[in-house]
Motif scaffolding. Structure first.
Motif, PDB file in Angstrom:
ATOM      1  N   ASP A 161      25.911 -20.128  25.852  1.00  0.00           N
ATOM      2  CA  ASP A 161      27.143 -19.987  25.076  1.00  0.00           C
ATOM      3  C   ASP A 161      28.126 -19.145  25.878  1.00  0.00           C
ATOM      4  OD1 ASP A 161      29.207 -19.548  23.337  1.00  0.00           O
ATOM      5  OD2 ASP A 161      27.989 -18.677  21.734  1.00  0.00           O
ATOM      6  N   PRO A 162      29.046 -19.759  26.609  1.00  0.00           N
ATOM      7  CA  PRO A 162      29.930 -18.992  27.494  1.00  0.00           C
ATOM      8  C   PRO A 162      30.884 -18.045  26.768  1.00  0.00           C
ATOM      9  CG  PRO A 162      30.538 -21.318  27.444  1.00  0.00           C
ATOM     10  CD  PRO A 162      29.235 -21.208  26.738  1.00  0.00           C
ATOM     11  N   ASP A 163      31.064 -18.195  25.451  1.00  0.00           N
ATOM     12  CA  ASP A 163      31.869 -17.229  24.704  1.00  0.00           C
ATOM     13  C   ASP A 163      31.123 -15.918  24.479  1.00  0.00           C
ATOM     14  OD1 ASP A 163      34.249 -18.649  24.370  1.00  0.00           O
ATOM     15  OD2 ASP A 163      33.402 -19.809  22.717  1.00  0.00           O
ATOM     16  N   ARG A 171      34.503 -21.758  32.446  1.00  0.00           N
ATOM     17  CA  ARG A 171      35.529 -22.717  32.023  1.00  0.00           C
ATOM     18  C   ARG A 171      36.922 -22.349  32.523  1.00  0.00           C
ATOM     19  NH1 ARG A 171      34.205 -21.109  26.062  1.00  0.00           N
ATOM     20  NH2 ARG A 171      34.593 -19.179  27.219  1.00  0.00           N
ATOM     21  N   ASP A 172      37.089 -21.100  32.968  1.00  0.00           N
ATOM     22  CA  ASP A 172      38.420 -20.620  33.350  1.00  0.00           C
ATOM     23  C   ASP A 172      38.286 -19.695  34.548  1.00  0.00           C
ATOM     24  OD1 ASP A 172      40.928 -19.564  33.636  1.00  0.00           O
ATOM     25  OD2 ASP A 172      41.079 -18.744  31.606  1.00  0.00           O
ATOM     26  N   PRO A 173      38.572 -20.176  35.757  1.00  0.00           N
ATOM     27  CA  PRO A 173      38.350 -19.359  36.962  1.00  0.00           C
ATOM     28  C   PRO A 173      39.239 -18.130  37.045  1.00  0.00           C
ATOM     29  CG  PRO A 173      39.511 -21.386  37.504  1.00  0.00           C
ATOM     30  CD  PRO A 173      39.076 -21.520  36.087  1.00  0.00           C
ATOM     31  N   ALA A 174      40.274 -18.043  36.224  1.00  0.00           N
ATOM     32  CA  ALA A 174      41.144 -16.868  36.249  1.00  0.00           C
ATOM     33  C   ALA A 174      40.652 -15.759  35.320  1.00  0.00           C
ATOM     34  CB  ALA A 174      42.565 -17.257  35.863  1.00  0.00           C
ATOM     35  N   ALA A 184      34.017 -18.171  41.514  1.00  0.00           N
ATOM     36  CA  ALA A 184      34.617 -18.860  40.379  1.00  0.00           C
ATOM     37  C   ALA A 184      34.390 -20.364  40.491  1.00  0.00           C
ATOM     38  CB  ALA A 184      36.112 -18.544  40.323  1.00  0.00           C
ATOM     39  N   PRO A 185      34.561 -21.099  39.387  1.00  0.00           N
ATOM     40  CA  PRO A 185      34.371 -22.563  39.440  1.00  0.00           C
ATOM     41  C   PRO A 185      35.257 -23.263  40.458  1.00  0.00           C
ATOM     42  CG  PRO A 185      34.468 -21.802  37.168  1.00  0.00           C
ATOM     43  CD  PRO A 185      34.820 -20.626  38.022  1.00  0.00           C
ATOM     44  N   ASP A 186      36.416 -22.664  40.767  1.00  0.00           N
ATOM     45  CA  ASP A 186      37.307 -23.289  41.745  1.00  0.00           C
ATOM     46  C   ASP A 186      37.028 -22.834  43.175  1.00  0.00           C
ATOM     47  OD1 ASP A 186      38.207 -20.698  41.690  1.00  0.00           O
ATOM     48  OD2 ASP A 186      40.306 -21.187  41.275  1.00  0.00           O
TER      49      ASP A 186
END
Length: 732
Positions: free
Chosen positions: A243-245, A189-192, A134-136
């Motif tokens: 496009d991450p969506d 955009r959201d590590p969770a 994840a990003p974090d």
């Protein structure tokens, strides 16, 4: 380093030849796909399905046994490598890479893929399917390999796990019934927000299948893409890098039975989500020719050209069918030329690969997984193969955003790195200790000398150079070292192609043509006479004997099997051979569950067992040729039969030694002169001194052990593991 995980954790009646059960059969297998079937058939029984969690349940049984003294030590190889199925880069630490080995656990490199250290506990399943970061920096793994074959049986796992300290500690976060995991995608955009492609069991229906979404870092899951069939699973899920969506998922129909293989069907398809994975719709990717089921799909998306996709497809038989591109995120597709290199790269088993990787800076620069790594610089119009630049059989690739042009590759030879966009300049990791081994050979003349056969990495030896090296190619299988002459060695590759050497393997001379057989097992047994090692035995479907160290051979038995199977795959073969210390008694076991003995070097034979699962090993008491042990496999199809038997009267009566062992295949058994018994299983090594079974020693990872070599002169036992290389332990 220490790695921990929290939150885990009647003998068959003797049969006469006339009463023996009919030989099992195998399904339709073609060409190079056949090697993938060996270990599956070894562990399967026709008509008996795999019980869910069989492997995990057996592991728990093994862990509960008392431990006999001993400390296992890794013996290498560390430079050969083995199958890597997934790669991931740490977004917070430069040059930090994670590699998931198929049956060898998770590993971390802090030096750009040059060396690796463990990032997964030895006490947990070593079967891996996917890794993501994840990003974090939170690390996720999905256990259980989604690929359906390879010389090995691909092992199932125990769900998804999470680590918040880069692999030092782990906790299970669900999807225990996923069987195998094809991919994990974390929202950049959201590590969770995590998505998992659950491929399901290859052997039993149901369970956790499809694409699952967690919005709380694995605390809870909901299925957002269901599957249309009980054997359909999700083998891939990924974000569109532009496009991450937008996400893409691949569903695939796959099922394995002892007599049939189904690697495609109406459930196979490509799906897209435009709302971060909440809802999905199927894309109209053209199917193969009419009447041909769609097999595995590989998809790649371009970061530098939004909407640009590439897809490779195969049919259910493993043949390449098409390579296509889309400029509108999959709403429409254009067929690209069927370059012969594409067909050749899939090798007739496209179900083994199914991956397309797109250069993040150039939408027309592509790589495709196959036997060879294929590269295109013109958007898939033409292709070239990397050839010998990297090992065969590609499975994973990741681009490093911090290092322009740097790309990592995972294949059956381990991890490679290129700093030239993958077009050239490949360098192999120098420390990657996760080799899948079929056999082990040692010699009392030199405790440092060890060799064995490695899946897709040939026969490897510890001498002849500064590090382990390969001295016979192919899939390495039976290896032997003459106990009285350490330079007289023998090595084989698939289907009984065996060679001998008198200079330690520097020069090898084939002797296969001098033997007689209608059928030869993938792992054809070759054994030395225990008292006179110049005498050898070689089993096809008939037993061969050599009295001159393999130069010439004589056939000394009839066909000891029930005959061939229904197809071209070599079935109905001798799977194990043993000679008694009296110089006269011989024993042989077969893949169709028969055990035979001869009291007079093959002049007469008596079948003493029949109707058993695959006979993995027959071993003879060094002091009594009538006292033998028979090891069996087959539990993965729910076999109720025992897995270790013994006789003291040349097979007239049998005793079940299985009680107290984990309910798992026994792959090898070694009786010693002092009465100690060692058994190698899919759950480790166990010992029995005449009363109860104990786990032998500490320090051995939870990995299948395929072979043992006992050295009484130096009081040691060496083990071949299928995923973690050789291990050794001092014994009495």
């Amino acid at each position: 380093m220490a790695v921990t995980v929290t939150g885990l954790l009647a003998p068959a009646a003797p049969a006469s030849p006339a009463a023996s059960a009919p030989a099992a059969t195998v399904g339709r297998l073609r060409g190079p796909a056949a090697p993938a079937e060996y270990s599956y058939l070894q562990k399967a029984v026709p008509g008996q399905p795999l019980p869910r969690h069989a492997y995990a349940d057996a592991a728990a049984q093994a862990a509960a046994l008392p431990e006999a003294p001993g400390q296992w030590q890794p013996l290498g190889p560390a430079n050969i490598g083995g199958r890597v199925v997934s790669l991931a880069l740490d977004p917070q630490r430069p040059d930090t890479l994670y590699a998931a080995a198929a049956s060898g656990g998770l590993w971390r490199s802090a030096d750009a893929g040059r060396t690796f250290e463990p990032a997964w506990p030895d006490s947990a399943t070593q079967a891996m399917g996917a890794v993501a970061v994840a990003p974090d920096g939170t690390l996720y793994v999905g256990t259980g390999e989604p690929n359906p074959g390879g010389g090995s049986l691909t092992y199932e796992g125990t769900g998804v796990y999470r680590s918040t300290d880069r692999g030092t500690h782990w906790e299970p976060v669900g999807l225990r019934d996923s069987g195998t995991v094809g991919a994990i995608a974390v929202d950049p955009r959201d590590p969770a927000r995590v998505l998992v492609a659950a491929a399901g069991s290859l052997y039993t229906p149901g369970g956790d299948r499809g694409v699952y979404l967690s919005t709380d870092a694995g605390g809870s899951w909901r299925r957002v893409l269901d599957v249309p069939g009980e054997f359909t699973g999700a083998v891939d899920v990924s974000h569109d890098p532009a496009d991450p969506d937008r996400l893409y998922a691949v569903l695939w129909d796959r099922r394995r039975e002892p007599d049939k293989r189904t690697y495609g069907g109406p459930g196979s398809g490509l799906y897209r989500s435009d709302d971060s994975g909440t809802t999905w719709h199927r894309l109209d990717l053209p199917a193969p020719a009419p009447g041909t089921a769609l097999g595995r799909i590989g998809l790649g998306a371009a970061a530098s050209e939004p909407g640009r996709l590439y897809a490779i497809t195969g049919d259910a038989d493993g043949a390449f069918t098409s390579f296509r591109t889309s400029a509108d995120a999959g709403d429409s597709w254009t067929a690209l030329p069927d370059d012969p290199a594409l067909k050749q790269s899939q090798g007739g088993y496209a179900w083994w690969f199914g991956k397309v990787w797109v250069d993040p800076e150039r939408a027309d620069h592509l790589h495709v997984a196959g036997v060879s790594l294929l590269t295109s610089g013109d958007g898939g119009t033409s292709w070239r193969a990397e050839g010998d630049a990297v090992h065969a059989d590609q499975h994973a690739m990741v681009w490093d955003p911090r290092r322009p042009g740097r790309v990592y590759l995972g294949n059956d030879g381990g991890v490679y790195r290129s700093d030239a966009r993958g077009d050239s300049g490949w360098t192999k990791a120098v420390y990657e200790p996760w080799t899948q081994l079929y056999s082990v050979a040692t010699t009392p003349q030199d405790p440092g000398r060890i060799s064995g056969g490695a899946q897709d990495n040939g026969s490897v030896r510890s001498w002849g150079g500064a590090r382990f090296n390969t001295y016979l190619g192919g899939d390495g299988l039976q290896n032997l070292i003459d106990p009285k002459d350490k330079n007289r060695v023998y090595a084989c590759y698939q289907y009984g192609e065996c060679s001998r050497s008198t200079d330690g393997g520097d020069t090898m001379t084939s002797f296969t043509a001098a033997t007689t057989a209608d059928r030869r097992n993938w792992f054809t047994p070759v054994q030395l006479d225990p008292a006179r090692p110049g005498i050898l035995y070689y089993g096809g479907n008939r037993l061969n004997r050599s009295t001159d160290a393999g130069r010439t051979w004589q056939t000394i038995s009839p066909d000891l099997t029930g005959g061939p199977g229904r197809d071209t795959y070599p079935y109905g073969t001798i799977s194990t051979v043993a000679a008694g210390g009296d110089g006269r008694t011989l024993w042989a076991g077969t893949d169709d569950g028969r055990v035979w003995t001869s009291p007079d070097l093959g002049a007469h034979w008596t079948q003493v067992l029949g109707g058993q699962p695959w006979v993995t090993r027959v071993a003879v008491d060094p002091a009594d040729a009538a006292h033998a042990y028979v090891a069996l496999s087959g539990y993965r199809s729910g076999s109720p039969q025992p897995h270790l038997l013994t006789t003291r009267d040349a097979g007239r009566t049998w005793t079940d030694l299985s009680p107290g062992l984990p309910q798992a295949p026994v792959n090898a058994v070694v009786p010693t002169p002092d009465g100690t018994l060692y058994a190698a299983t899919d759950q480790g090594v166990f010992t029995n001194t005449g009363t109860t079974w104990q786990r032998l020693g500490s320090g051995l990872p939870l990995v299948p052990v395929t072979d043992l070599s006992y050295d009484p002169a130096n009081h040691r036992l060496a083990a071949a593991t299928f995923g973690r290389g050789f291990y050794g332990v001092a014994v009495r």
